[in-house]
Design a protein around this motif. Sequence first.
Motif: not given
Length: 81
Positions: A41-44, A51-56
Amino acid sequence: LEKATPEACCQRELQSRDGMFVNKEACLSGIERFQNRQGCYTVILNSFETYVYLAGALAIGVLAIELFAMIFAMCLFRGIQ
């Protein structure tokens, strides 16, 4: 009773099932330096955070293009009338 380390917890050169072990004997003997200590869970979660900022940014870019296309379509519609 000695705590045995599963083979799946040992670090590999490539992070895949086929990668070679860094040091299998040291890992199975309990040396933490050669073991994977983080849970899945931590690694994922950490990999998604990068990649959250790239997707945003991509979503905002698509939104801006759609907005300009809608304004252009409205201007064309007003020009026809």
